[in-house]
Write a protein that holds these residues in place. Structure first.
Motif, PDB file in Angstrom:
ATOM      1  N   GLY A  76      63.100  47.139   8.711  1.00 49.18           N
ATOM      2  CA  GLY A  76      64.397  45.973   9.268  1.00 49.18           C
ATOM      3  C   GLY A  76      63.701  44.665   8.604  1.00 49.18           C
ATOM      4  O   GLY A  76      63.951  43.475   9.020  1.00 49.18           O
ATOM      5  N   ASP A  77      62.494  44.556   7.359  1.00 48.57           N
ATOM      6  CA  ASP A  77      62.273  43.544   6.957  1.00 48.57           C
ATOM      7  C   ASP A  77      61.382  42.215   8.330  1.00 48.57           C
ATOM      8  O   ASP A  77      61.003  41.387   7.271  1.00 48.57           O
ATOM      9  N   LYS A  78      60.534  43.169   8.496  1.00 48.04           N
ATOM     10  CA  LYS A  78      59.921  42.929   9.685  1.00 48.04           C
ATOM     11  C   LYS A  78      58.868  42.384   9.817  1.00 48.04           C
ATOM     12  O   LYS A  78      58.537  43.503   9.107  1.00 48.04           O
ATOM     13  N   VAL A  79      57.167  41.280   9.425  1.00 41.75           N
ATOM     14  CA  VAL A  79      55.764  42.003   9.328  1.00 41.75           C
ATOM     15  C   VAL A  79      55.289  42.387  10.376  1.00 41.75           C
ATOM     16  O   VAL A  79      55.510  41.623  11.488  1.00 41.75           O
ATOM     17  N   VAL A  80      54.247  43.367   9.853  1.00 43.31           N
ATOM     18  CA  VAL A  80      54.078  43.798  11.047  1.00 43.31           C
ATOM     19  C   VAL A  80      52.720  43.986  11.205  1.00 43.31           C
ATOM     20  O   VAL A  80      52.009  44.430   9.781  1.00 43.31           O
ATOM     21  N   ARG A  81      51.607  43.567  11.661  1.00 47.68           N
ATOM     22  CA  ARG A  81      50.508  43.598  11.282  1.00 47.68           C
ATOM     23  C   ARG A  81      49.412  45.364  11.144  1.00 47.68           C
ATOM     24  O   ARG A  81      49.607  45.811  12.069  1.00 47.68           O
ATOM     25  N   ARG A  82      48.651  45.440  10.673  1.00 51.16           N
ATOM     26  CA  ARG A  82      48.476  46.559  10.545  1.00 51.16           C
ATOM     27  C   ARG A  82      46.595  46.813  10.110  1.00 51.16           C
ATOM     28  O   ARG A  82      46.154  45.984   9.102  1.00 51.16           O
ATOM     29  N   ASP A  83      45.781  46.954  11.549  1.00 50.45           N
ATOM     30  CA  ASP A  83      44.493  47.071  10.729  1.00 50.45           C
ATOM     31  C   ASP A  83      44.051  47.321   9.786  1.00 50.45           C
ATOM     32  O   ASP A  83      44.754  48.988   9.845  1.00 50.45           O
ATOM     33  N   VAL A  84      42.723  47.721   9.666  1.00 50.65           N
ATOM     34  CA  VAL A  84      42.505  48.691   8.563  1.00 50.65           C
ATOM     35  C   VAL A  84      41.125  48.895   8.165  1.00 50.65           C
ATOM     36  O   VAL A  84      40.063  47.736   8.357  1.00 50.65           O
ATOM     37  N   GLN A  85      40.599  49.886   7.582  1.00 52.15           N
ATOM     38  CA  GLN A  85      39.513  50.185   7.167  1.00 52.15           C
ATOM     39  C   GLN A  85      38.642  49.742   6.285  1.00 52.15           C
ATOM     40  O   GLN A  85      39.371  50.882   4.967  1.00 52.15           O
ATOM     41  N   VAL A  86      38.095  49.140   5.500  1.00 51.53           N
ATOM     42  CA  VAL A  86      37.742  48.743   3.528  1.00 51.53           C
ATOM     43  C   VAL A  86      36.817  49.299   3.071  1.00 51.53           C
ATOM     44  O   VAL A  86      35.497  49.226   4.146  1.00 51.53           O
ATOM     45  N   GLY A  87      36.766  49.528   1.961  1.00 48.70           N
ATOM     46  CA  GLY A  87      35.196  50.794   1.468  1.00 48.70           C
ATOM     47  C   GLY A  87      35.523  49.648   0.226  1.00 48.70           C
ATOM     48  O   GLY A  87      34.937  48.570   0.512  1.00 48.70           O
ATOM     49  N   GLN A  88      35.176  50.392  -1.226  1.00 48.03           N
ATOM     50  CA  GLN A  88      34.879  49.683  -1.854  1.00 48.03           C
ATOM     51  C   GLN A  88      35.415  48.167  -2.181  1.00 48.03           C
ATOM     52  O   GLN A  88      36.181  48.733  -2.719  1.00 48.03           O
ATOM     53  N   VAL A  89      34.493  47.206  -2.510  1.00 45.80           N
ATOM     54  CA  VAL A  89      35.101  46.383  -2.661  1.00 45.80           C
ATOM     55  C   VAL A  89      34.470  45.907  -4.863  1.00 45.80           C
ATOM     56  O   VAL A  89      33.890  45.579  -4.802  1.00 45.80           O
ATOM     57  N   ALA A  90      35.590  45.683  -5.757  1.00 48.35           N
ATOM     58  CA  ALA A  90      35.498  45.558  -6.669  1.00 48.35           C
ATOM     59  C   ALA A  90      36.498  44.973  -7.697  1.00 48.35           C
ATOM     60  O   ALA A  90      36.927  44.692  -7.032  1.00 48.35           O
ATOM     61  N   ASP A  91      36.156  45.012  -9.106  1.00 47.35           N
ATOM     62  CA  ASP A  91      37.401  43.841  -9.784  1.00 47.35           C
ATOM     63  C   ASP A  91      38.409  44.844  -9.667  1.00 47.35           C
ATOM     64  O   ASP A  91      39.893  44.057  -9.713  1.00 47.35           O
ATOM     65  N   ALA A  92      38.303  46.049  -9.311  1.00 49.34           N
ATOM     66  CA  ALA A  92      39.651  46.406  -9.669  1.00 49.34           C
ATOM     67  C   ALA A  92      40.616  46.552  -8.660  1.00 49.34           C
ATOM     68  O   ALA A  92      42.096  46.452  -8.520  1.00 49.34           O
ATOM     69  N   GLY A  93      39.886  45.867  -7.088  1.00 47.47           N
ATOM     70  CA  GLY A  93      40.646  45.790  -5.925  1.00 47.47           C
ATOM     71  C   GLY A  93      40.153  46.298  -4.678  1.00 47.47           C
ATOM     72  O   GLY A  93      38.680  46.496  -4.952  1.00 47.47           O
ATOM     73  N   VAL A  94      40.597  46.106  -3.575  1.00 49.07           N
ATOM     74  CA  VAL A  94      39.689  46.726  -2.683  1.00 49.07           C
ATOM     75  C   VAL A  94      40.620  47.552  -2.307  1.00 49.07           C
ATOM     76  O   VAL A  94      41.991  48.652  -1.873  1.00 49.07           O
TER      77      VAL A  94
END
Length: 396
Positions: free
Chosen positions: A343-361
């Motif tokens: 419905g084009d509504k914003v929903v928060r989603r908790d995430v677990q991040v791994g490697q952070v590099a120049d290419a992204g997360v």
């Protein structure tokens, strides 16, 4: 029959109308008035009947304009290398300290400078040897004396043996002359051994490279008196091989292996050198909680022992979504992203991040990669807010 008179503007009669003509005129007037009223009513009805629709459309347009336009992306999944980042000091993989191994003396000449390549046994510096040269000449003369004595003893033995058959020389005399000959031969061998020893000791006055490699430091100058206790005069890197002694966190030591690849970047340069882990420390520093991973590097003039460098160690691969850093937010406790629902509504989603590099997360859990993720405006949105999503263009 009634007549109606018409008068001109100046009051003079210009003619008269009959009753029938008057009735026709009134009928036409009434019809014209009725038609005018009908037109007015129709026009008003048209405007009033379309007013609600226009108002509704105007309200919808205003609501549509009030919704924020937000760029979103569908990241998908890709194979991502797990990277362990660390820092450490550069050093020679095998550093060889070289000093004086002989009885020493005054240095007469230094033949190499730091940065020079040397072969095994090459002379690095020479030591004055005038006394040793005289000793060598003396020992060489002693060998000549001993050899002359040995030749004389052999000749006397030969003559005595020739006279034994005639009875002029006894068997005991032959034995004594044989012993004399043997003693003379032994003295020759002793003199030769003494000369070889003196030559070896004289040769040790020269300071030589124990193996082929690269000269790192030079701590001796001509005129300096050296001996076995003078300490290190040269330092060599065996084969010119370098290494980075990376200090790795205790938790990351479990994720790296001997033979793993790494990319080393010395401080002050934008150069990156490939390396390979050849040793991992079996102990952890109890104070810093770090262990040392030794990363083998080839020779390059930019790799200076004692310098500082950073390293990215590849510790494996994983398949996961990759997001730009702007898409990942944090509330101080946990990382999260904003997902746009059907419905084009914003929903928060908790995430677990791994490697952070120049290419992204890389995102290890929380999303599958098929969702629409808010790219960069998350800080200005609230959960449940309706937006107008615009899909970001894929970069080539």
């Amino acid at each position: 029959m009634n007549y109606e008179s018409r008068f001109s503007e100046n009051g003079e009669a210009v003619g008269a109308l009959s009753d029938e003509d008057a009735r026709r005129k009134r009928r036409r007037t009434v019809i014209a008035a009725a038609l005018g009223c009908a037109a007015i009513i129709g026009t008003a009805g048209y405007f009033f009947s379309g007013g609600d629709e226009k108002a509704a459309g105007s309200a919808a347009a205003s609501a549509d304009k009030s919704m924020p336009v937000v760029t979103v992306m569908v990241p998908g999944t890709q194979e991502i290398s797990r990277i362990v980042s660390a820092t450490g000091s550069l050093a020679a993989r095998r550093e060889m300290p070289v000093g004086s191994v002989g009885e020493g003396g005054m240095v007469t000449n230094v033949l190499v400078e730091p940065g020079a390549w040397v072969r095994k046994g090459q002379v690095l510096a020479t030591v004055e040897r005038s006394v040793q040269t005289q000793q060598l000449q003396q020992l060489s003369a002693q060998i000549n004396v001993a050899r002359a004595d040995a030749r004389l003893a052999q000749a006397e033995l030969d003559r005595a043996q020739a006279l034994v058959a005639r009875g002029f020389v006894s068997k005991a005399d032959i034995d004594r002359k044989a012993a004399t000959r043997d003693s003379a031969d032994a003295r020759v061998r002793v003199a030769e051994a003494s000369l070889a020893e003196a030559r070896a000791r004289t040769g040790r006055l020269d300071i030589r490279a124990p193996e082929a490699g690269l000269v790192l430091t030079r701590d001796v100058e001509p005129g300096q008196v050296v001996s076995g206790g003078s300490g290190v005069l040269f330092r060599l890197a065996l084969g010119g091989e370098m290494e980075l002694r990376a200090e790795v966190a205790e938790s990351d030591l479990q994720n790296i292996r001997v033979g793993g690849t790494a990319n080393v970047t010395p401080v002050g340069t934008n150069l990156t050198f490939p390396g390979k882990i050849w040793q991992i420390s079996p102990v952890v520093n109890p104070t810093s909680r770090q262990g040392v991973a030794r990363i083998l590097l080839g020779y390059d003039k930019a790799l200076r022992p004692g310098g500082f460098a950073s390293v990215n160690i590849v510790s494996g691969t994983a398949v996961a979504p990759l997001l730009p850093e702007s898409a990942v937010l944090s509330d101080g406790k946990i990382n999260y992203v904003y997902v746009v629902d059907a419905g084009d509504k914003v929903v928060r989603r908790d995430v677990q991040v791994g490697q952070v590099a120049d290419a992204g997360v890389s995102v290890l859990s929380g999303i599958s990669g098929n969702e629409r993720i808010v790219l960069s405006a998350g800080a200005f949105l609230n959960p449940g807010e309706k937006i107008k999503p615009v899909l970001a263009k894929k970069q080539k």
